[in-house]
Design an enzyme around this catalytic site. Structure first.
Site, short mmCIF file in Angstrom:
data_model
loop_
_atom_site.label_atom_id
_atom_site.label_comp_id
_atom_site.label_asym_id
_atom_site.label_seq_id
_atom_site.Cartn_x
_atom_site.Cartn_y
_atom_site.Cartn_z
N GLY A 46 0.84 -1.19 0.00
CA GLY A 46 0.00 0.00 0.00
C GLY A 46 0.87 1.24 0.00
O GLY A 46 2.08 1.16 0.29
N GLN A 51 3.31 9.89 1.40
CA GLN A 51 4.57 9.14 1.34
C GLN A 51 5.38 9.44 0.09
O GLN A 51 6.56 9.08 0.01
CB GLN A 51 4.30 7.63 1.42
CG GLN A 51 3.77 7.19 2.77
CD GLN A 51 3.58 5.69 2.81
OE1 GLN A 51 2.56 5.19 2.35
NE2 GLN A 51 4.57 4.97 3.30
N CYS A 98 6.84 -0.03 7.43
CA CYS A 98 6.41 1.13 6.65
C CYS A 98 7.52 1.55 5.69
O CYS A 98 8.68 1.63 6.08
CB CYS A 98 6.08 2.28 7.60
SG CYS A 98 5.51 3.76 6.74
N LEU A 99 7.12 1.82 4.44
CA LEU A 99 8.10 2.25 3.43
C LEU A 99 8.76 3.57 3.82
O LEU A 99 9.85 3.87 3.37
CB LEU A 99 7.41 2.40 2.07
CG LEU A 99 6.84 1.12 1.46
CD1 LEU A 99 6.00 1.44 0.23
CD2 LEU A 99 7.95 0.13 1.11
N HIS A 140 -3.48 1.36 8.29
CA HIS A 140 -2.12 1.92 8.23
C HIS A 140 -2.07 3.08 7.23
O HIS A 140 -1.53 4.15 7.54
CB HIS A 140 -1.16 0.78 7.83
CG HIS A 140 0.27 1.19 7.67
ND1 HIS A 140 1.28 0.68 8.46
CD2 HIS A 140 0.87 2.05 6.81
CE1 HIS A 140 2.43 1.22 8.10
NE2 HIS A 140 2.21 2.05 7.10
N GLU A 141 -2.66 2.88 6.05
CA GLU A 141 -2.62 3.93 5.01
C GLU A 141 -3.43 5.15 5.43
O GLU A 141 -3.02 6.28 5.20
CB GLU A 141 -3.17 3.40 3.68
CG GLU A 141 -2.35 2.31 3.03
CD GLU A 141 -0.88 2.57 3.00
OE1 GLU A 141 -0.45 3.75 2.97
OE2 GLU A 141 -0.13 1.60 3.05
N HIS A 144 -1.69 7.53 7.63
CA HIS A 144 -0.75 8.43 6.95
C HIS A 144 -1.44 9.74 6.53
O HIS A 144 -0.79 10.78 6.46
CB HIS A 144 -0.17 7.76 5.69
CG HIS A 144 0.99 6.86 5.95
ND1 HIS A 144 2.14 7.27 6.60
CD2 HIS A 144 1.21 5.55 5.63
CE1 HIS A 144 2.99 6.26 6.67
NE2 HIS A 144 2.46 5.20 6.10
ZN ZN Z 1 3.42 3.39 6.01
#
Ligand code: ZN
Length: 169
Positions: A46, A51, A98-99, A140-141, A144
């Site tokens: 995702g 991000q 997380c990226l 999670h998304e 953000h």
């Molecule tokens: Zn993340």
């Protein structure tokens, strides 16, 4: 389409409340395509617009929609202005990565199931019922979009050992 640069903590854009998507124009379509490509390249399950440094309420998710069968075909979700309209009473613990927070993983409590309402890439209303990992990815998304990172919610955060691998988003 283009792969965009993923931003990392402590970039302040990850701490900002993102603004609503109002225009579903050509630039927005390019943003959606770039986010899908960036998510696949990372690779991640995702990605939220902040991000890649864009403070808009837009998420993309690609994940098998069958919790029991990891071989099930992946499903792509593109949701603008997502909102949780219902959540299960059951809360489950799981390990997230997380990226935007490379090199760490952590244990986070999430609702087992949620119903999300939002708009698709054409601006048409959509409603998604998600359970298990898919529900976790959505939560999670969506965090953000409000400037929240999973480490804020984690009961424990650690550096994964070699071979200890978790999908990131
Ligand atoms: Zn993340």
């Amino acid at each position: 389409m283009a792969i965009r640069k993923i931003v990392y903590l402590p970039d302040p854009i990850l701490r900002r409340k993102a603004r609503k998507v109002e225009l579903f124009d050509k630039d927005f379509q390019t943003l959606v395509d770039d986010m899908i490509e960036t998510m696949r390249d990372a690779p991640g399950v995702g990605l939220a617009a902040p991000q890649i440094g864009v403070s808009q309420r837009l998420i993309v998710i690609e994940y098998a929609d069958d919790e029991e069968n990891p071989e099930a075909p992946k499903q792509l979700y593109v949701v603008a202005n997502p909102e949780v309209v219902a959540a299960s009473e059951q809360v489950v613990e799981g390990v997230e990565a997380c990226l935007s927070v490379p090199g760490l993983v952590g244990t986070v409590d999430r609702y087992y199931g949620i119903t999300v309402k939002g708009l698709n890439r054409k601006g048409k209303p959509v409603k998604i019922k998600a359970q298990g990992w898919l529900a976790r990815i959505f939560q999670h998304e969506m965090d953000h979009l409000d400037g929240i990172v999973y480490t804020d919610r984690a009961s424990e955060v650690w550096k994964p050992k070699e071979g200890e691998d978790y999908p990131a988003d």
